[in-house]
Design an enzyme around this catalytic site. Sequence first.
Site, PDB file in Angstrom:
ATOM      1  CE1 TYR A  76       1.106  -1.429  11.023  1.00 49.31           C
ATOM      2  CE2 TYR A  76       0.525  -3.580  11.910  1.00 49.31           C
ATOM      3  CZ  TYR A  76       0.821  -2.248  12.099  1.00 49.31           C
ATOM      4  OH  TYR A  76       0.841  -1.738  13.373  1.00 49.31           O
TER       5      TYR A  76
ATOM      6  CB  SER B 140       2.371  -4.615  14.705  1.00 48.82           C
ATOM      7  OG  SER B 140       1.387  -5.626  14.612  1.00 48.82           O
TER       8      SER B 140
END
Length: 245
Positions: A158, A149
């Site tokens: 993340y 991502s």
Amino acid sequence: MALVTGVGRRAGIGAGIVARLAADGWDIGYSYWQPYDERMTWGTDDEAPELIQRQLADLGVRAHPVSADFTDVEAPGRVLDQVTEALGPVRALVMAHCESVDSGLLDTTVESFDRHFAVNARATWLLIKEFAARYRDPFGAGRIIALTSDHTVDNLPYGASKGALDRITIAAARELSQLGVTANVINPGPVNTGWMSPELVERLTAQTPLGRLGQPADCANLVAFLCSEQGGWINGQLLWSNGGL
């Protein structure tokens, strides 16, 4: 046999991947970690491991689920050992597991940062390492695929750990050249597996030229192609499969 990590919920990308690979005749080992889902807003899909295994059996393949906490440095080796003992050597490693808890530059804790890197980056490295150590299939037949991502703003640990995952996986394309194993990364864009608000769904749909959000099957179709003989010339790439978002 294919090992797919991150198959904890029937609505998830991992579940879509194992169903698609099974349709192509792959036996499937897969990992899940329900305590992660318990911490998230969508909650645990308690029946998922058993029902996914039954679904794969109905497709005529063998399947073996393994519960694995990838914050544990011993977990990657244990997973490879268990699925190999149950189903035979792993020829394709597909990593769809993740830690994803939103926070930004100013409110991310050290604990959260370290957990994200342990699960998303360190475990990716260790899974690839363990896979390579056991690989015995013909030159050119092996596959490594990781899901990534680029969402880093207000999602610092993340996105940063996924960036590390990209580099680790792409490096494998060169470092494992003696095995003839290809290694690629897929960015599937936003896939609504239960985590999006109605407002986010509307906004992201409007930003996508094809007028819809991605589905698990969209990513699974690309994974299946990369795992096929026809996909064997694609190597060391970060591929976008997001409908043109």
